[in-house]
Design an enzyme around this catalytic site. Structure first.
Site, PDB file in Angstrom:
ATOM      1  N   CYS A  99       5.557  87.461   1.332  1.00 34.74           N
ATOM      2  CA  CYS A  99       4.530  88.663   1.461  1.00 34.74           C
ATOM      3  C   CYS A  99       4.664  89.668   2.437  1.00 34.74           C
ATOM      4  O   CYS A  99       5.540  89.246   2.917  1.00 34.74           O
ATOM      5  CB  CYS A  99       3.283  87.368   2.097  1.00 34.74           C
ATOM      6  N   HIS A 141      -2.583  84.035  -4.109  1.00 37.82           N
ATOM      7  CA  HIS A 141      -2.204  84.612  -2.936  1.00 37.82           C
ATOM      8  C   HIS A 141      -2.678  85.773  -2.412  1.00 37.82           C
ATOM      9  O   HIS A 141      -3.169  86.102  -1.444  1.00 37.82           O
ATOM     10  CB  HIS A 141      -0.641  84.689  -2.839  1.00 37.82           C
ATOM     11  N   GLU A 142      -2.690  87.030  -3.251  1.00 34.09           N
ATOM     12  CA  GLU A 142      -3.756  88.110  -3.052  1.00 34.09           C
ATOM     13  C   GLU A 142      -5.609  87.832  -3.117  1.00 34.09           C
ATOM     14  O   GLU A 142      -5.668  89.013  -2.064  1.00 34.09           O
ATOM     15  CB  GLU A 142      -3.384  88.890  -4.537  1.00 34.09           C
ATOM     16  N   HIS A 145      -5.883  86.819   0.273  1.00 35.06           N
ATOM     17  CA  HIS A 145      -5.301  87.912   1.534  1.00 35.06           C
ATOM     18  C   HIS A 145      -7.397  88.430   1.774  1.00 35.06           C
ATOM     19  O   HIS A 145      -7.506  89.360   3.041  1.00 35.06           O
ATOM     20  CB  HIS A 145      -5.201  88.892   1.167  1.00 35.06           C
TER      21      HIS A 145
HETATM   22 NI    NI Z   1       0.881  88.352   1.056  1.00 37.70          NI
END
Ligand code: NI
Length: 177
Positions: A99, A141-142, A145
């Site tokens: 990341c 993953h995004e 966030h």
């Molecule tokens: Ni990330």
């Protein structure tokens, strides 16, 4: 413009981001330009707006074939706004992640192997895809966030969390995102 990427520990990475309500605005266009510039500068595979301090539900991602990284799975360059995501099967797959907000480290993270996702592009046009493998991993993953979740929060096996150069020893590590 290349923007500073916030690092883990910054409370702005832990906030739930707000939906985009107006599309095709100069502000949204500039945000996407800045995100692309920042991701390209850092050779990232993805970036979420909260990582540059903008609490909106906007992510970008994309991976192109690179002779230095044989076997990498290509992911189309995508702007995804107000994403919705759901697993397409029960199957969980573990894989390496890095990341841009956790630089220099990699971890072994469980994700849904196949997902269905939908959302809007920068003009507000809705699209959807069913994907698997690395593409599915990057999207999860995004989108995490946007909900204030960083990948270390999902690690189960901390024996596979560490510094990139120690874990990979000259082999090509997975990209940061
Ligand atoms: Ni990330």
């Amino acid at each position: 413009m290349i923007r500073e990427v916030l690092k883990m520990g910054d409370p702005r990475l832990l906030v739930r981001a707000e939906p985009v309500r107006r599309f095709s605005t100069p502000e949204l266009a500039q945000l996407i330009v800045d995100m692309r510039d920042t991701m390209a500068h850092l050779n990232g595979a993805g970036l979420a707006a909260p990582q540059i301090g903008v609490p909106l539900r906007v992510v970008i991602f994309g991976v192109r074939a690179d002779p230095r990284y044989p076997g990498i799975e290509e992911v189309p360059d995508t702007v995804l706004i107000n994403p919705e995501i759901r697993p397409f099967s029960d199957e969980i797959e573990e894989g390496w992640e890095g990341c841009l907000s956790v630089p220099g480290l990699r971890g072994w993270v469980p994700r849904w192997r196949r997902i269905h996702y939908a959302g809007c592009d920068a003009a507000g046009r809705r699209f959807e895809r069913t994907v698997e493998g690395f593409h599915a991993r990057v999207v999860q993953h995004e989108v995490d966030h946007l909900d204030g979740i960083l990948y270390p929060m999902r690690i189960r096996d901390f024996s596979r969390f560490g510094f990139t150069e120690a874990l990979f020893r000259g082999a090509a590590p997975p990209p940061e995102e």
